[in-house]
Design a protein around this motif. Structure first.
Motif, PDB file in Angstrom:
ATOM      1  N   VAL A  24       0.945  -1.190  -0.002  1.00  0.00           N
ATOM      2  CA  VAL A  24       0.078  -0.057   0.088  1.00  0.00           C
ATOM      3  C   VAL A  24       0.934   1.322  -0.006  1.00  0.00           C
ATOM      4  N   ASN A  25       0.117   2.502  -0.391  1.00  0.00           N
ATOM      5  CA  ASN A  25       1.070   3.572  -0.379  1.00  0.00           C
ATOM      6  C   ASN A  25       0.908   4.553   0.992  1.00  0.00           C
ATOM      7  N   ILE A  26       2.031   4.885   1.349  1.00  0.00           N
ATOM      8  CA  ILE A  26       2.085   5.821   2.618  1.00  0.00           C
ATOM      9  C   ILE A  26       2.529   7.080   2.273  1.00  0.00           C
ATOM     10  N   LEU A  27       1.792   8.214   2.110  1.00  0.00           N
ATOM     11  CA  LEU A  27       2.283   9.527   1.923  1.00  0.00           C
ATOM     12  C   LEU A  27       2.893  10.135   3.120  1.00  0.00           C
ATOM     13  N   LEU A  28       4.068  10.577   2.958  1.00  0.00           N
ATOM     14  CA  LEU A  28       4.817  11.196   4.026  1.00  0.00           C
ATOM     15  C   LEU A  28       5.166  12.946   3.606  1.00  0.00           C
ATOM     16  N   GLU A  61      10.636   1.998   6.531  1.00  0.00           N
ATOM     17  CA  GLU A  61      11.122   1.335   5.549  1.00  0.00           C
ATOM     18  C   GLU A  61      11.029  -0.309   5.800  1.00  0.00           C
ATOM     19  N   GLU A  62      11.235  -0.639   6.955  1.00  0.00           N
ATOM     20  CA  GLU A  62      10.863  -1.961   7.211  1.00  0.00           C
ATOM     21  C   GLU A  62       9.634  -2.492   7.243  1.00  0.00           C
ATOM     22  N   LEU A  63       8.732  -1.693   7.112  1.00  0.00           N
ATOM     23  CA  LEU A  63       7.297  -2.277   6.932  1.00  0.00           C
ATOM     24  C   LEU A  63       7.127  -2.777   5.550  1.00  0.00           C
ATOM     25  N   GLY A  64       8.055  -2.625   4.687  1.00  0.00           N
ATOM     26  CA  GLY A  64       7.845  -3.249   3.426  1.00  0.00           C
ATOM     27  C   GLY A  64       6.854  -2.353   2.429  1.00  0.00           C
ATOM     28  N   GLU A  65       6.091  -1.477   2.679  1.00  0.00           N
ATOM     29  CA  GLU A  65       5.248  -0.563   1.848  1.00  0.00           C
ATOM     30  C   GLU A  65       6.010   0.449   0.976  1.00  0.00           C
ATOM     31  N   THR A  66       5.032   1.031   0.092  1.00  0.00           N
ATOM     32  CA  THR A  66       5.606   2.038  -0.842  1.00  0.00           C
ATOM     33  C   THR A  66       5.609   3.507  -0.125  1.00  0.00           C
ATOM     34  N   LEU A  67       6.338   3.981   0.146  1.00  0.00           N
ATOM     35  CA  LEU A  67       6.765   5.370   0.741  1.00  0.00           C
ATOM     36  C   LEU A  67       6.802   6.549  -0.511  1.00  0.00           C
ATOM     37  N   ILE A  68       6.078   7.450  -0.346  1.00  0.00           N
ATOM     38  CA  ILE A  68       6.079   8.647  -1.148  1.00  0.00           C
ATOM     39  C   ILE A  68       6.217  10.000  -0.427  1.00  0.00           C
ATOM     40  N   LYS A  69       6.985  10.476  -0.866  1.00  0.00           N
ATOM     41  CA  LYS A  69       7.327  11.787  -0.034  1.00  0.00           C
ATOM     42  C   LYS A  69       6.818  12.927  -0.747  1.00  0.00           C
ATOM     43  N   ALA A  70       6.482  13.929   0.005  1.00  0.00           N
ATOM     44  CA  ALA A  70       5.964  15.353  -0.428  1.00  0.00           C
ATOM     45  C   ALA A  70       6.353  16.490   0.399  1.00  0.00           C
ATOM     46  N   SER A  71       7.023  17.470  -0.107  1.00  0.00           N
ATOM     47  CA  SER A  71       7.807  18.632   0.754  1.00  0.00           C
ATOM     48  C   SER A  71       6.867  19.667   0.996  1.00  0.00           C
ATOM     49  N   SER A  72       5.567  19.739   0.820  1.00  0.00           N
ATOM     50  CA  SER A  72       4.598  20.890   0.693  1.00  0.00           C
ATOM     51  C   SER A  72       3.181  20.279   0.441  1.00  0.00           C
TER      52      SER A  72
END
Length: 498
Positions: free
Chosen positions: A8-12, A28-39
């Motif tokens: 699943v996607n996790i938005l940071l 990271e060790e959860l094994g999910e997809t990490l997506i970063k947003a700076s604003s």
């Protein structure tokens, strides 16, 4: 359906790159997809493109704080239930917590974050998202199955309804045929009368059984012949010789041909080859078109009949009117020779059935359209007994339409179902020419199309009094509406029953 192994996607969301990197390392060790947003702007753009399970966002951001961003996210239908976790580096009072929950937050994490706590919180909501999606998929599948099953049940119910109507129709037609046999059969004694009726009904029943065994796909002509001639087989020298290929008759012709053969056999038992000591029968047939030859011999002192008997009428109606064929009778010096010709073993030819303009009584003439020979013969005799001439009976729409083009009628009696063909085109022509008519049917009134809902309907077996009312009143002056009223009143008891 979402599988347990699907990522699943996790938005940071945070305006500080260092904090984003920290969240990424911790999760990271959860094994999910990490997506970063700076604003906030970048976060909204991500949410428009992808499906997100959990949003981890900072409360304090320069352009748009976390509370306002959460409110905007919640306004989107797709993310109204998405888990939002706030991260705050400053101390929040109770009012801030309340505001956050009102904006859609599900939890808070204080900075600096404790890796194990952040991971545990995010993991809980990730699994909740996954289970929610699985449940939605299961519900969707269940709804689909329920819809499919509901449709299957609806179709099955419709099929049962159609089947019930068809059974009712066939039962009423069978009763109408039995009524006609009882009414039309004549004999000198009660025993002869009973024997004649039983023989004719049994002939139809045997053909019906053959059709039922084949699920109304057809019946063997050879089996029909064997059944009809079985009573005359005898124990000594055979009284008959049979020769012909095994032809499968269509349902529309099987009963008609069985009845015709029964009448020939009954006649032979009374006056012909089966009644004479030296009598013999040679029965043969060929296909394309079906031609049946019934040739009797060894009958001394054979006298041709002076008038057409009931058996001959039945054969004429069965072969000519119902099947569009021909019946030839030749009384030779030593026996009857009859040839029955049926085009393509069942097809109904276009053309006139028995009867015609010539020889009919002057005055009122009733068009009779009925494909069941015995029923047609009974209704014809009823009409004649009431002082009217009869045009027909005709067994197909084409025959009836051709008759209408060539003759004038006072009224008409129309069977709705002519071997699967509906009679309404004939009714349309009669309506256009303002010729009164009624319907007869073995079905219920639901088979009548709306434009003819006002037309009187006689259920089979046809009752002579109701037919008499139509002929005497509806045709004379008051029209079919008057007849319909009389019909209703007789059923409700508001007028004397006839």
């Amino acid at each position: 359906m979402m599988d347990a192994t699907d990522k699943v996607n996790i938005l940071l969301v945070d305006d500080q790159p260092g904090k984003l990197l920290t969240y990424e390392v911790v999760l990271e060790e959860l094994g999910e997809t990490l997506i970063k947003a700076s604003s906030a702007r970048e976060a909204l753009e991500c949410l428009l493109r992808i499906d997100v399970a959990v949003i981890l966002m900072d409360v304090s951001m320069p352009e748009l704080n976390g509370f306002d961003l959460a409110q905007m996210i919640r306004e989107h239908p797709r993310y109204k239930d998405t888990a939002i976790i706030f991260v705050s580096a400053v101390h929040l009072n109770e009012a801030d917590y309340v505001r956050g929950y009102q904006m859609g937050a599900v939890d808070y994490v204080s900075a600096p974050v404790v890796a194990e706590i952040l991971r545990a919180k995010v993991k809980v909501f990730v699994e909740l998202h996954r289970k929610t999606r699985e449940l939605e998929a299961l519900n969707s599948d269940l709804e689909r199955r329920v819809a499919e099953r509901t449709e299957e049940l609806r179709l099955a119910n419709d099929h049962q309804t159609v089947l019930a109507r068809e059974v009712d129709h066939r039962a009423k037609n069978a009763l109408a045929v039995a009524q006609a046999i009882v009414r039309l059969t004549q004999a000198e004694t009660i025993d002869q009368y009973v024997t004649a009726i039983e023989g004719r009904i049994n002939a139809l029943a045997r053909a019906h059984a053959l059709l039922s065994d084949s699920r109304w796909q057809g019946a063997s002509l050879k089996t029909i012949v064997e059944d009809e001639l079985a009573p005359y087989r005898g124990s000594g020298e055979p009284l008959y010789i049979v020769n012909g290929p095994d032809i499968v008759l269509r349902p529309g012709s099987a009963q008609a041909i069985a009845l015709a053969l029964h009448e020939l056999a009954t006649n032979a038992a009374k006056y012909g080859a089966f009644a004479a000591k030296t009598g013999k029968l040679a029965l043969s047939w060929r296909a394309d078109p079906l031609t049946i030859s019934w040739r009797e011999s060894g009958v001394p002192d054979l006298r041709p009949p002076t008038s057409q008997g009931f058996g001959t009428k039945v054969i004429d109606l069965s072969i000519k009117a119902q099947l569009g064929g021909r019946a030839h009778f030749q009384w030779n010096s030593d026996g009857l020779h009859c040839v029955l010709e049926v085009p393509e073993a069942a097809d109904q030819a276009v053309g006139k059935a028995q009867g015609g303009a010539e020889g009919r009584a002057a005055g009122a003439t009733i068009l009779l359209v009925e494909d069941e020979p015995l029923v047609a013969l009974m209704i014809e005799e009823l009409i004649v007994s009431l002082g009217y001439a009869v045009a027909g009976p005709y067994a197909t729409v084409a025959q009836a339409c051709q008759a209408i083009d060539g003759e004038q009628f006072t009224g008409a009696i129309l069977d709705i179902n002519l071997a699967g063909e509906l009679v309404f085109p004939v009714a349309d022509i009669l309506s256009h020419r303002q010729i009164p008519f009624i319907f007869t049917t073995g079905y219920g009134p639901e088979r009548v199309v709306p434009r003819f809902a006002h037309i009187p309907l006689l259920s089979k077996p046809v009752e002579a009094p109701m037919l008499s009312i139509f002929l005497a009143e509806a045709l004379a002056a008051r029209g079919p509406e008057s007849f319909a009223r009389e019909q209703r009143e007789s059923k409700t008891g508001t007028r004397p029953a006839l």
